[in-house]
Design an enzyme around this catalytic site. Structure first.
Site, short mmCIF file in Angstrom:
data_model
loop_
_atom_site.label_atom_id
_atom_site.label_comp_id
_atom_site.label_asym_id
_atom_site.label_seq_id
_atom_site.Cartn_x
_atom_site.Cartn_y
_atom_site.Cartn_z
N LYS A 189 0.87 -1.13 -0.20
CA LYS A 189 0.00 -0.10 0.01
C LYS A 189 0.84 1.37 0.05
O LYS A 189 0.39 2.17 -0.55
CB LYS A 189 -1.02 -0.15 1.24
CG LYS A 189 -0.25 -0.04 2.51
CD LYS A 189 -0.23 1.35 3.24
CE LYS A 189 0.48 1.25 4.55
NZ LYS A 189 0.75 2.80 5.10
N THR A 246 -3.91 5.38 3.03
CA THR A 246 -2.78 5.93 2.64
C THR A 246 -2.83 6.46 1.36
O THR A 246 -2.00 7.64 0.98
CB THR A 246 -1.77 4.72 2.47
OG1 THR A 246 -1.67 4.04 3.79
CG2 THR A 246 -0.42 5.41 2.72
#
Length: 329
Positions: A189, A246
């Site tokens: 991620k 994120t």
């Protein structure tokens, strides 16, 4: 009362010390920087990483690893992924054989292509180990805003132990028995967040960001399955949850790096002077190498690695991704 030794005095390590105290556990911090240790002990603050947040006076800091773990029931290792091996090696002489570890870094080691739990297993084959991941900006955790994370271990009793030591009304750990999948999600991620930062920096639109998150999730899942992870892990907090946070949160260092690159700044200039590590930079290269070893196709991650480390321009990266053959989802 559980006593936790927290190895690492960055934003996340400090936030977890705050979390531990809210949960009724004792917490001590090991800091590499003597100035940070002094500020924690004298002024009950960490002005470098979490300024303007008062720490419980019971949280003490030290620069001595032996002192940090003396009398502790378990250890939380909260250092950047590329430093984990060295820190664990230095800890080895100080840890009783059965003292549990909770690994809180997100990344893949660039030299060995191992996850954090794989590194720990190699150094400490019989030590009880769990990993912590999930969508959690340190500053929001420190401010006691509602947060849900994952604690993963093949030993459910160990995961429940750390859940009890850290969990509170607003800091909600969930149990997983898939540490590898949890770690793959946390590592990939960060790279995808750089890609989303580029999308946002170039103002390519919400559609592009949504497509990137979705196709990035597919890449993450493919890599995880090749590593033996469970597919459902990637639909959970440490997969989709952390990816959405994120890739869309302004507090993300990885997303901010992508924005800066899109605005024409160089990687070196963007990273210069930063105290906090942008994990996606090293993880991009490590994940590309790991994917090649496992014969997993990860075009978005490979494109970001090419921009960061192989001299590809952002314009060419976008052209090549958009020119890929159409295929079934």
């Amino acid at each position: 009362m559980t006593r936790l030794a927290i190895i690492g005095a960055g934003a996340w390590g400090t936030a977890l010390a705050i979390v531990a105290r809210r949960a009724g556990s004792e917490a001590g911090i090991w800091a590499r920087d003597p100035a940070i240790a002094s500020a924690i002990n004298k002024h009950h603050e960490n002005p470098v990483y979490v300024p303007d947040i008062a720490l419980d006076p019971a949280i003490a800091a030290t620069t001595d690893l032996g002192d940090a773990v003396a009398g502790a029931d378990s250890v939380l290792v909260v250092v950047p992924a590329q430093f984990l091996s060295d820190v664990l090696t230095n800890l080895a002489t100080h840890l009783p054989p059965a003292m549990p570890l909770l690994l809180c870094a997100k990344g893949i080691e660039i030299v060995t292509l191992k996850t954090m739990s794989e590194i720990a297993a190699e150094l400490f084959p019989d030590r009880p180990t769990a990993v912590l991941s999930g969508p959690s900006f340190a500053r929001e955790v420190a401010h006691d805003l509602p947060t849900a994370i994952v604690i993963a271990s093949r030993d459910p009793a160990l995961a429940r132990y750390f859940m009890a030591a850290l969990g509170s009304r607003k800091f909600r750990p969930y149990l997983s028995e898939d540490p590898i999948g949890t770690e793959i999600g946390g590592a990939v991620k960060n790279v995808l967040a750089i890609a989303c930062g580029i999308v946002d920096g170039l103002r390519l639109g919400d559609n592009a960001r949504a497509a990137l998150i979705t196709r990035g999730l597919a890449e993450m899942t493919r890599l995880g399955l090749a590593k033996g992870a469970r597919p459902e892990t990637f639909a959970g907090l440490s997969g989709l949850g952390d990816l959405v946070l994120t890739c869309s949160g302004a507090q993300s260092r990885n997303h901010a790096l992508g924005v800066a690159l899109a605005e024409g700044k160089s990687l070196d200039a963007t990273l210069a002077g930063r105290r906090s590590v942008v994990e996606g930079v090293a993880s991009a290269a490590a994940i590309v190498s790991l994917a090649a070893r496992l014969h997993v196709e990860m075009p978005i991650v490979a494109a970001i690695d090419a921009v960061l480390h192989r001299g590809m321009t952002i314009e060419r990266m976008i052209e090549e991704l958009l020119a890929r053959p159409r295929r079934a989802e």
